[in-house]
Structure formats: structure tokens, C-alpha cells
Design a protein around this motif. Structure first.
Motif, PDB file in Angstrom:
ATOM      1  N   MET A 149     -11.375  99.088 -30.500  1.00  0.00           N
ATOM      2  CA  MET A 149     -10.711  97.848 -29.013  1.00  0.00           C
ATOM      3  C   MET A 149      -9.564  97.661 -29.103  1.00  0.00           C
ATOM      4  O   MET A 149      -8.654  97.110 -28.731  1.00  0.00           O
ATOM      5  CB  MET A 149     -11.811  96.237 -29.684  1.00  0.00           C
ATOM      6  CG  MET A 149     -13.121  97.293 -28.348  1.00  0.00           C
ATOM      7  SD  MET A 149     -13.027  97.862 -26.908  1.00  0.00           S
ATOM      8  CE  MET A 149     -12.574  97.129 -26.001  1.00  0.00           C
TER       9      MET A 149
ATOM     10  N   TYR B 241      -6.496  98.960 -27.683  1.00  0.00           N
ATOM     11  CA  TYR B 241      -5.982  98.905 -26.455  1.00  0.00           C
ATOM     12  C   TYR B 241      -5.115  97.817 -26.441  1.00  0.00           C
ATOM     13  O   TYR B 241      -3.361  97.932 -25.068  1.00  0.00           O
ATOM     14  CB  TYR B 241      -7.102  98.960 -25.431  1.00  0.00           C
ATOM     15  CG  TYR B 241      -7.656 100.091 -25.402  1.00  0.00           C
ATOM     16  CD1 TYR B 241      -6.937 100.994 -24.974  1.00  0.00           C
ATOM     17  CD2 TYR B 241      -8.818 100.069 -26.221  1.00  0.00           C
ATOM     18  CE1 TYR B 241      -7.545 102.524 -24.375  1.00  0.00           C
ATOM     19  CE2 TYR B 241      -9.503 101.904 -26.427  1.00  0.00           C
ATOM     20  CZ  TYR B 241      -9.195 102.914 -25.665  1.00  0.00           C
ATOM     21  OH  TYR B 241      -9.399 103.991 -25.249  1.00  0.00           O
TER      22      TYR B 241
ATOM     23  N   LEU C 279      -2.196  98.901 -27.371  1.00  0.00           N
ATOM     24  CA  LEU C 279      -0.626  99.691 -26.483  1.00  0.00           C
ATOM     25  C   LEU C 279      -0.475  98.850 -25.119  1.00  0.00           C
ATOM     26  O   LEU C 279       1.441  98.951 -24.852  1.00  0.00           O
ATOM     27  CB  LEU C 279      -2.149 100.698 -25.908  1.00  0.00           C
ATOM     28  CG  LEU C 279      -1.545 101.231 -24.569  1.00  0.00           C
ATOM     29  CD1 LEU C 279      -1.154 102.610 -24.748  1.00  0.00           C
ATOM     30  CD2 LEU C 279      -3.099 102.233 -23.955  1.00  0.00           C
ATOM     31  N   VAL C 280      -0.958  97.823 -24.725  1.00  0.00           N
ATOM     32  CA  VAL C 280      -0.819  96.829 -23.248  1.00  0.00           C
ATOM     33  C   VAL C 280       0.720  96.386 -24.254  1.00  0.00           C
ATOM     34  O   VAL C 280       1.788  96.033 -23.633  1.00  0.00           O
ATOM     35  CB  VAL C 280      -1.010  96.550 -23.387  1.00  0.00           C
ATOM     36  CG1 VAL C 280      -0.479  94.945 -22.435  1.00  0.00           C
ATOM     37  CG2 VAL C 280      -2.665  96.615 -22.497  1.00  0.00           C
TER      38      VAL C 280
ATOM     39  N   ARG D  50       0.572 108.282 -27.012  1.00  0.00           N
ATOM     40  CA  ARG D  50       0.126 106.966 -26.656  1.00  0.00           C
ATOM     41  C   ARG D  50      -0.464 107.077 -27.994  1.00  0.00           C
ATOM     42  O   ARG D  50      -0.470 105.909 -28.399  1.00  0.00           O
ATOM     43  CB  ARG D  50      -0.644 108.469 -25.955  1.00  0.00           C
ATOM     44  CG  ARG D  50      -2.005 107.522 -25.429  1.00  0.00           C
ATOM     45  CD  ARG D  50      -4.115 107.521 -25.498  1.00  0.00           C
ATOM     46  NE  ARG D  50      -3.879 108.583 -26.453  1.00  0.00           N
ATOM     47  CZ  ARG D  50      -4.935 109.122 -26.313  1.00  0.00           C
ATOM     48  NH1 ARG D  50      -5.731 109.231 -25.336  1.00  0.00           N
ATOM     49  NH2 ARG D  50      -5.330 110.171 -27.530  1.00  0.00           N
TER      50      ARG D  50
ATOM     51  N   MET E 152      -0.293 103.111 -29.249  1.00  0.00           N
ATOM     52  CA  MET E 152      -1.352 102.527 -29.724  1.00  0.00           C
ATOM     53  C   MET E 152      -2.429 102.376 -31.443  1.00  0.00           C
ATOM     54  O   MET E 152      -3.235 101.809 -31.594  1.00  0.00           O
ATOM     55  CB  MET E 152      -2.522 103.342 -29.417  1.00  0.00           C
ATOM     56  CG  MET E 152      -2.385 103.452 -27.236  1.00  0.00           C
ATOM     57  SD  MET E 152      -4.735 104.272 -27.273  1.00  0.00           S
ATOM     58  CE  MET E 152      -6.080 103.577 -27.464  1.00  0.00           C
TER      59      MET E 152
END
Length: 294
Positions: free
Chosen positions: A1, A4, A7-8, A235, A239
Motif C-alpha cells: 500500500m 501508492y 506514487l502521488v 510507473r 512507485m
């Protein structure tokens, strides 16, 4: 988890870094328009390149903080900061731009990429690339040129105009010879003779050599690979999942194989196509070795 939220955070950091440096570069470009002498304009160009260097340096920091990357880099020893180079590379994802800038930013002049015309309209990025004198190319299909013969030769003229700006300041011009990012699906659809590459397109590199061939000191042939992140490397990098980055560099001479009249000499054109296909065969063999070593 955790990937994510990371990533943001990384997307926001990269966007902020890009926006700030794009605005700085555009401001420098506006000032450059009003400078009275060619020497002062060269100073402005170098200032814009410094801002691009800062952008690359910050992105390198973001990459290093977010990922535990094992770097495998070979072949950088013969390069110098004040040279003129043509760089050719395979193309896998947006990650390539970040990696090339990170690896080469302190070894050669900041890379200038040949870009598709559509990227000119991307907020921040398009304006900054225009301000950095990066060439924007509008490619025409053979069918379009048959209907509009007056458009023939425009790509060469666009390349010459763009490259004329690089004559007074050491420059690295980057050309992704495949013309688009590699995917296994594109490889099958185009019936590429290579396992890890698309068929190289000679037009773009031939335009560049026709415009600046006498000025280039060497051709830098770069082979990129992300062996543990094959599907979505950009990506995965954002991440924090990027594991290994391979950069193999081969310095090629500016000899009779790459200097000639590609557009009017059919014998030289065949020779040049054969030379590029040989380079691509060797690159594909290198990639096969890299992926077998996983």
C-alpha cells in the motif's frame, strides 16, 4: 500500500520540479529575445541549459530517494563536457529521458531531444523544450506526401534550421531511431526482425547528420534496459519499485559510413542503412544478453 502514496508524492514532486524549471527556462528565453549580441545570446542559452541540468539533478535525487536502484553503467570514459555529439538510443518509456539526463548531465552537454510536434502543446514541458531550442518535427506519411508533394523536404529544412542554433554552443542531439516506444505488440505488428527492438528508421538520423554531420565529434550509441521492470518502468520508478537500470554506451566514430549525401546518393543510402542495421543487430544481441542474465 505504501507504493501508492509514494506514487502521488513523486508525481507532485516531478510536476513541481518541471513547472519551476520550465518557467525559469521560458523567462531566460524571453530575455534572450532582447539581447543585442550573439555572444550574449549564447550566455542565455547556457543559462537555460543550467536550468535543465538542475531539473535533471532534482529528478535524479527523487529517483534515488524513492528507489533502491542497482545501476549498471558502462562506456562513459571517453566523453567530454565541451563536445558535440549525436546520441542514438533504443526507446522504452518516459523513464528513458530521466535516465539519459541523469547519467550524462555531468559528462556531456545537456541532451537536446527531437520531439513530436504534438508535445509543443504540453503545459510547461512544451514551452521549456521550445525555449531550449529542441527541434519539433512533424512527420509526414508516404501517402500524405504523394497527395502533397510540396511538403517533401520540409523535415530536412526544419532539422537544418533547428540544428543551426547548436553551432556555437557544445550540444548533444538525441535521436530515438525507432521513432516510437518499444512494446512487444508493436514488435509483432511491424514484424521487426529484432527481439527487443523495433526496426530503426533512417530518416531522422540522416536529417541530423545532413544538417550537422561535420560538427559532430562522435556518435554515442546508448542501449537502455530495465530488466526487472519490463511492463511499466516509469510507473514503477514513481512507485519506488525500480530495481535495476542498465546503460551500455558505445562510442562510434564519424567516418565514411555516416558521412555522405543520403538524399541524392543511392549507393551511400544503401551503405548507411546497412550500417544502422548492423548497429541495431549488435544492440539487440546486447539486450538479449542483459535479459538472459536476470
Amino acid at each position: 500500500m505504501l507504493a501508492y502514496p509514494l506514487l502521488v508524492i513523486n508525481v507532485l514532486l516531478v510536476l513541481f520540479n518541471t513547472a519551476v524549471n520550465s518557467l525559469i527556462i521560458c523567462l531566460i528565453a524571453i530575455i534572450k529575445l532582447f539581447l543585442p549580441t550573439a555572444k550574449m545570446k549564447i550566455w542565455a542559452t547556457r543559462a537555460a541549459d543550467k536550468s535543465m541540468w538542475l531539473w535533471a539533478t532534482v529528478n535524479t535525487g527523487i529517483l534515488a530517494l524513492s528507489n533502491r536502484v542497482e545501476w549498471n553503467i558502462e562506456g562513459l570514459d571517453e566523453l567530454k563536457k565541451d563536445g558535440w555529439y549525436l546520441m542514438i538510443s533504443n526507446h522504452l518509456s518516459w523513464t528513458d529521458i530521466v535516465v539519459l539526463c541523469s547519467v550524462f548531465k555531468d559528462r556531456i552537454p545537456m541532451p537536446k531531444f527531437f520531439l513530436k510536434q504534438q508535445l509543443l502543446y504540453v503545459p510547461f514541458v512544451g514551452m521549456a523544450c521550445w525555449a531550449l531550442d529542441m527541434p519539433f518535427m512533424r512527420r509526414y506519411t508516404r501517402e500524405y506526401l504523394l497527395r502533397h508533394p510540396e511538403k517533401r523536404g520540409q523535415d530536412l529544412e526544419t532539422t537544418r534550421r533547428s540544428c543551426s542554433k547548436f553551432k556555437y554552443n557544445p550540444t548533444t542531439v538525441v535521436n530515438y531511431v525507432e521513432g516510437t516506444r518499444f512494446t512487444p505488440e508493436k514488435c509483432r505488428q511491424t514484424r521487426s526482425p529484432y527481439q527487443h527492438l523495433l526496426q530503426p528508421k533512417t530518416g531522422g538520423i540522416a536529417y541530423t547528420l545532413a544538417a550537422m554531420g561535420e560538427q559532430f565529434e562522435n556518435i554515442i550509441d546508448v542501449t537502455l534496459a530495465y530488466p526487472d521492470n519490463l511492463e511499466k518502468p516509469f510507473r514503477d520508478m514513481l512507485m519506488g519499485r525500480m530495481k535495476r537500470i542498465v546503460v551500455k554506451v558505445n562510442i562510434l566514430p564519424m567516418n565514411e559510413q555516416v558521412t555522405g549525401d543520403y538524399f541524392n546518393d543511392k549507393q551511400y543510402k544503401r551503405q548507411f542503412n546497412q550500417w544502422l542495421n548492423t548497429v541495431w543487430e549488435e544492440k539487440d544481441a546486447t539486450l538479449k544478453t542483459i535479459h538472459k542474465a536476470q
